[in-house]
Design an enzyme around this catalytic site. Structure first.
Site, short mmCIF file in Angstrom:
data_model
loop_
_atom_site.label_atom_id
_atom_site.label_comp_id
_atom_site.label_asym_id
_atom_site.label_seq_id
_atom_site.Cartn_x
_atom_site.Cartn_y
_atom_site.Cartn_z
N GLU A 70 -8.89 -2.59 6.27
CA GLU A 70 -7.95 -2.70 7.38
C GLU A 70 -8.43 -3.73 8.40
O GLU A 70 -9.60 -4.10 8.42
CB GLU A 70 -7.78 -1.33 8.08
CG GLU A 70 -7.45 -0.20 7.11
CD GLU A 70 -6.93 1.07 7.76
OE1 GLU A 70 -6.59 1.03 8.96
OE2 GLU A 70 -6.85 2.10 7.06
N HIS A 106 0.84 -1.21 0.00
CA HIS A 106 0.00 0.00 0.00
C HIS A 106 0.87 1.26 0.00
O HIS A 106 0.65 2.18 -0.80
CB HIS A 106 -0.93 0.00 1.22
CG HIS A 106 -1.67 1.28 1.41
ND1 HIS A 106 -2.62 1.74 0.51
CD2 HIS A 106 -1.60 2.22 2.39
CE1 HIS A 106 -3.10 2.91 0.94
NE2 HIS A 106 -2.49 3.22 2.07
N GLN A 135 -8.45 15.00 1.35
CA GLN A 135 -7.17 14.61 1.96
C GLN A 135 -5.98 15.24 1.23
O GLN A 135 -5.05 15.75 1.85
CB GLN A 135 -7.06 13.08 1.93
CG GLN A 135 -5.85 12.50 2.64
CD GLN A 135 -5.80 10.97 2.55
OE1 GLN A 135 -6.76 10.33 2.12
NE2 GLN A 135 -4.69 10.37 2.94
N ARG A 152 4.30 10.44 -5.46
CA ARG A 152 5.67 10.95 -5.36
C ARG A 152 6.48 10.38 -6.52
O ARG A 152 6.33 10.80 -7.65
CB ARG A 152 6.27 10.63 -3.98
CG ARG A 152 5.66 11.52 -2.87
CD ARG A 152 6.30 11.26 -1.51
NE ARG A 152 6.04 9.91 -1.03
CZ ARG A 152 5.00 9.55 -0.27
NH1 ARG A 152 4.13 10.45 0.13
NH2 ARG A 152 4.83 8.31 0.13
N TYR A 212 -3.57 17.72 3.65
CA TYR A 212 -2.75 16.85 4.50
C TYR A 212 -1.33 17.33 4.75
O TYR A 212 -0.65 16.79 5.64
CB TYR A 212 -2.76 15.41 3.98
CG TYR A 212 -1.65 15.04 3.05
CD1 TYR A 212 -1.65 15.47 1.74
CD2 TYR A 212 -0.59 14.26 3.48
CE1 TYR A 212 -0.63 15.14 0.88
CE2 TYR A 212 0.45 13.93 2.63
CZ TYR A 212 0.42 14.37 1.33
OH TYR A 212 1.44 14.03 0.49
N ASP A 253 -11.62 2.31 6.87
CA ASP A 253 -11.19 3.69 7.10
C ASP A 253 -11.57 4.53 5.88
O ASP A 253 -10.73 4.90 5.07
CB ASP A 253 -9.66 3.66 7.31
CG ASP A 253 -9.09 5.04 7.59
OD1 ASP A 253 -9.84 5.91 8.05
OD2 ASP A 253 -7.88 5.23 7.33
#
Lengths: 423, 423
Positions: A209, A141, A248, A150, A252, A241
């Site tokens: 999760e 993940h 977000q 990124r 964040y 979740d």
């Protein structure tokens, strides 16, 4: 292996084939029958065994439990009695439910009063959650997210393999399976705009999760060693979740997820004990670079639990969108708890510690739509012929999990939630 | 102005000059007298007025309060009665303490039993904190941190002026003033090393903050408008968000602060009501770019509260290291609560919402050692001749705050904590 896990055990209560709740499981939860107060119970087949009734009628006398310990809204006070007591209750329930034990089976009035059909009760939040922490412990993940946002060549940040990264989540908005969740509104920065806009989330997602719940406290300043960690863990639940990816993404930096997460999280109602999962321990992945001594551990600390996520739009059939496994976790729960307390942070009874999204190595095992659709670049095909990149109003997301061996299936029941339109 | 704030009011209880607790303040707290259970009280001068005693002896009868509402470990149930009730109790206490009111003053036995010297009681955590959020609402602080660790020319991240950035903190490790805190241990990545090391923090810091505490809940899915926000706020405390800068720096990407913060946070014991602070409202800073409509507000929502931080090593005098003011906040509490709930996140009674470090425009007004010493590049001179860049074992950090006008001083009492060696 402790007695209650014996695969040859059979119960006099009918356990349908494929049930998550054979006599080898016996998870704890809080149920509410019509016109009754919430009470603690144990799942068996399609029924819940009423622990309040059992205690009141003397079936648990030998355990020397405090009066009224099950006649409560939450399991916290029971869990605070500690692992030995929780284990003793599960063992006693196992005895009472065995085919060859006539104690409860032979008493028609008590048997009928203590066993309630799951169809006739409403499951409640099992614990009052004082503190909720979300880890980020699946390498697949973290790698997927890092690749997407990124650099695919340096997807994991430098700290990731040295410590189980985590953040604090919102305890108040954790709800039990079956609770509808409103689509969150918030600030979103669209790629073609200078200014943020205020609107309902357009990238609403789930995260698959597993979470553990604590049954023992520490004092501020104390740390838990990896080899002691399991004394603090009552058991596990499934955990969704819910995440608004667009909210977000804008909010964040630099302090982490906030409104993109805290509009709601869903847990399955039954706490499956660590004891029931003993037969399903497996070795974890090799950890390299070597971890610091406070994170080292011995033994099998991962669990082979098959996980799946299904989605359905209203009136349609379920579509399986992901199959993963809890065994994929890079960081295990012992390491998580050791790391969380290495600085002296105190643990309370009823805390919830979630794993972070559990993705496996293959695309079909990714535990979020973000990864499954690669941030909306691919679509998922639903059973009703429609397509999804993210969750639509009216969609229900269902998570299921079970471990299976020697004909025994230890499951969690559904962790389900429907998304309804923004307020 | 409501009656209890009248600057001409005098109490028959002696209030020493410079006291934080004149009759115009009347903050609520939980105290514990020797061999007694914790109980709710109100501070007046150097005394605490025992609300349990007052209720039991009929002094609060006209308020129609639930029996035993003050005979509790926390103020949560009292606060849950809502702002009108909290206000009515404060008004009634104000009446009973006025110079010209003989009701309690004239009854020697009750007067002596209800008034306890603050020296003879231990102040407790005033509320059971279900949820703790830390904002990041001081422009000067965010600019300083951004300049230090990112780019002085673009110190504020793009989202900062559009929304009050925040993250969830750890509720379990919030302690009341006077509680010693162990220096945290953890992973630190030294600049000259490839691998992290495990050791006690070398950059232990304080953060000067003010926090509000809620007295009303919302349901999941609901939002609070800026103009309704004050109905949800009981009052304020001082807050020291202890921070281990070296642990924080290594762990915080990408999910925010965790072990660098959750080893302990300290609050002052008295909750100063929003009502007592009414006379000290001032205009907030102009907000540009203009905020989205859900964050717009009317009226004066900042508060002119002088804040200071003092440090002392063992057996030494206090050294003032910072003088700041709560009025510097860019985002006000109304905006914070509106933003926190815009996505439907639910609020509970007894939640704590902290401001983030409150720095002013001048170097002497920076609210953390990180800023005051510019990450250890400058030293602070202590009264005992020693120097500090960060906190040493044995140091006590004391935060104080008060508002003053027309001869009335509304203060918070000390928010104090001593750092002791790592376990």
């Amino acid at each position: 292996m402790i007695k209650a896990n014996d695969p040859t055990l059979k119960s006099w209560v009918n356990v349908p084939k494929g049930s998550d709740f054979p006599i080898q499981n016996l998870p704890f939860g809080i149920f509410k029958a019509h016109n009754h107060s919430p009470a603690a119970g144990v799942a068996i087949g399609d029924h819940v065994l009423d622990l309040v009734y059992l205690q009141q009628h003397g079936y648990l006398n030998e355990l020397d439990l405090p009066g009224g310990i099950f006649d409560q809204k939450y399991l916290n006070d029971f869990f605070a009695l500690g692992k030995q007591k929780i284990r003793a209750v599960r063992e006693r329930i196992s005895e009472l439910l065995r085919d060859d034990n006539d104690t409860l089976k032979g008493h028609k009035t008590d048997r009928e009063a203590a066993l309630k059909s799951l169809r006739d009760v409403q499951m409640q939040l099992p614990v009052r959650i004082g503190n909720y922490t979300d880890f980020y412990s699946s390498e697949e993940h973290a790698t997927n997210v890092g690749s997407m946002f990124r650099d695919p060549k340096n997807a994991l940040l430098p700290n990731w393999k040295h410590l189980p990264v985590a953040y604090h989540g919102r305890a108040s908005s954790i709800v039990v399976s079956g609770t509808a969740i409103h689509r969150p509104k918030g600030q979103i920065k669209l790629p073609d705009s200078e200014q943020p806009v205020y609107c309902p989330s357009r990238k609403l997602d789930f995260e698959l999760e597993v979470a553990f719940i604590t049954c023992r406290e520490t004092q501020l300043g104390q740390s838990i060693h990896t080899h002691q960690a399991e004394d603090y863990i009552a058991g596990f639940v499934l955990f969704n979740d819910w995440s608004a990816r667009d909210i977000q993404q804008w909010e964040y930096v630099p302090l982490g997820p906030f409104l993109g997460k805290n509009f709601g999280s869903t847990i399955s109602p039954w706490i499956v004990t660590l004891d029931a999962l003993e037969p399903f321990r497996v070795q974890g992945p090799e950890q390299y670079p070597h971890v610091l001594p406070y994170l080292s551990y011995e033994g099998d600390k991962n669990f082979d639990i098959v996980l799946e996520v299904l989605m359905k739009s209203e009136h349609a059939d379920e579509t399986t969108v992901c199959r993963s496994n809890f065994k994929y976790m890079y960081w295990n729960v012992n390491q998580q708890l050791a790391h969380h307390t290495v600085n002296g942070c105190n643990i309370q009874v009823g805390d919830l510690y979630a794993s972070g999204t559990i993705s496996g190595p293959s695309p079909g095992s990714y535990g979020s739509l973000l990864e499954l659709t690669w941030n909306g670049q691919r679509t998922l095909h639903m059973a009703d012929g429609t397509e999804r990149t993210f969750i639509q109003d009216g969609d229900t997301v269902i998570m299921r999990g079970h471990a299976e061996k020697n004909g025994v299936r230890i499951g969690f029941g559904d962790c389900s939630g429907k998304i309804i339109a923004a307020y």
